[in-house]
Design an enzyme around this catalytic site. Sequence first.
Site, mmCIF file in Angstrom:
data_model
loop_
_atom_site.group_PDB
_atom_site.id
_atom_site.type_symbol
_atom_site.label_atom_id
_atom_site.label_comp_id
_atom_site.label_asym_id
_atom_site.label_seq_id
_atom_site.Cartn_x
_atom_site.Cartn_y
_atom_site.Cartn_z
ATOM 1 N N SER A 222 27.480 7.106 29.989
ATOM 2 C CA SER A 222 28.748 7.502 29.361
ATOM 3 C C SER A 222 29.211 6.463 28.343
ATOM 4 O O SER A 222 29.898 6.800 27.373
ATOM 5 C CB SER A 222 29.836 7.717 30.417
ATOM 6 N N GLN B 18 19.974 25.854 14.048
ATOM 7 C CA GLN B 18 19.515 25.202 15.283
ATOM 8 C C GLN B 18 20.314 23.929 15.547
ATOM 9 O O GLN B 18 20.663 23.623 16.689
ATOM 10 C CB GLN B 18 18.028 24.851 15.168
ATOM 11 N N GLN C 59 27.648 22.663 3.527
ATOM 12 C CA GLN C 59 27.823 23.256 2.201
ATOM 13 C C GLN C 59 28.136 24.742 2.355
ATOM 14 O O GLN C 59 27.461 25.461 3.072
ATOM 15 C CB GLN C 59 26.541 23.074 1.389
ATOM 16 N N ARG D 256 30.261 30.227 0.192
ATOM 17 C CA ARG D 256 31.425 30.947 -0.318
ATOM 18 C C ARG D 256 31.981 30.271 -1.569
ATOM 19 O O ARG D 256 32.547 30.927 -2.439
ATOM 20 C CB ARG D 256 32.501 31.012 0.770
ATOM 21 N N ARG E 293 14.581 17.658 20.278
ATOM 22 C CA ARG E 293 14.124 17.996 18.926
ATOM 23 C C ARG E 293 13.002 17.113 18.380
ATOM 24 O O ARG E 293 12.401 17.468 17.366
ATOM 25 C CB ARG E 293 15.319 17.968 17.968
#
EC number: 2.1.1.148
Length: 244
Positions: free
Chosen positions: A56, A77, A89, A92, A173
Amino acid sequence: MVRVTLVNYTRRPLETITWAALVSYWDEWSTESFEKINEDDVKAHLPRILGYGHESILEHATFTFSIEGCSRVCTHQLVRHRIASYTQQSQRYIVLNEENVEETFVIPESIKKDRELYEKWKKAMAETIKLYKESLKRGIHQEDARFILPQAVRSKIVVTMNLRELKHFFGLRLCERAQWEIREVAWKMLEEIAKREELRPIIKWAKLGPRCIQLGYCPERELMPPGCFKRTRERWMKLLEKPL
């Protein structure tokens, strides 16, 4: 090419983690004692405390990365790691201006190896850009025109994680079984940490690596690619070549 940069992190992160840990049992602990924590204190306490599994304390250090040029497949992901902060980014507000397909989209190497298929992909993506721009010229708002864009479009994102979440992220990952693009991003993030002399020790002490490094064995033995444990460990150890 994906570009990953460690742009900011907690000042004196190892000292911060150590100082926070000592509040639990050090009678002389105080706010002012932070400035007295030195490298010897870190070496004396941090490996032992982390060795007990008391992780922690890692949450007291944060790291901010910029990631440029990855696809939205990758960022989708990435944001599944919920104990983190993200700013991406926006399609829109940002108009897609690139005409070059390779600079606009991420195309997997598996597609590029098939020359005929690769040409079809590029043609389809060029047509996508053309239709996107035609929509804008016809007065369609960017928030609606973007619906034509595929997940392959390159993006930019800022990511902030605390060190405990970063360890969890790396565990999943950096593994060879992770999808190739986010695995590439994860390794670049770890390499950015390893570049900083003051940060490199935490890679070893907190075992910032794939789960096979963290656990000492592969938890997915039946699924692991042949030789991946050896390859992964060698790559990880190269980050620690300089004496700790």
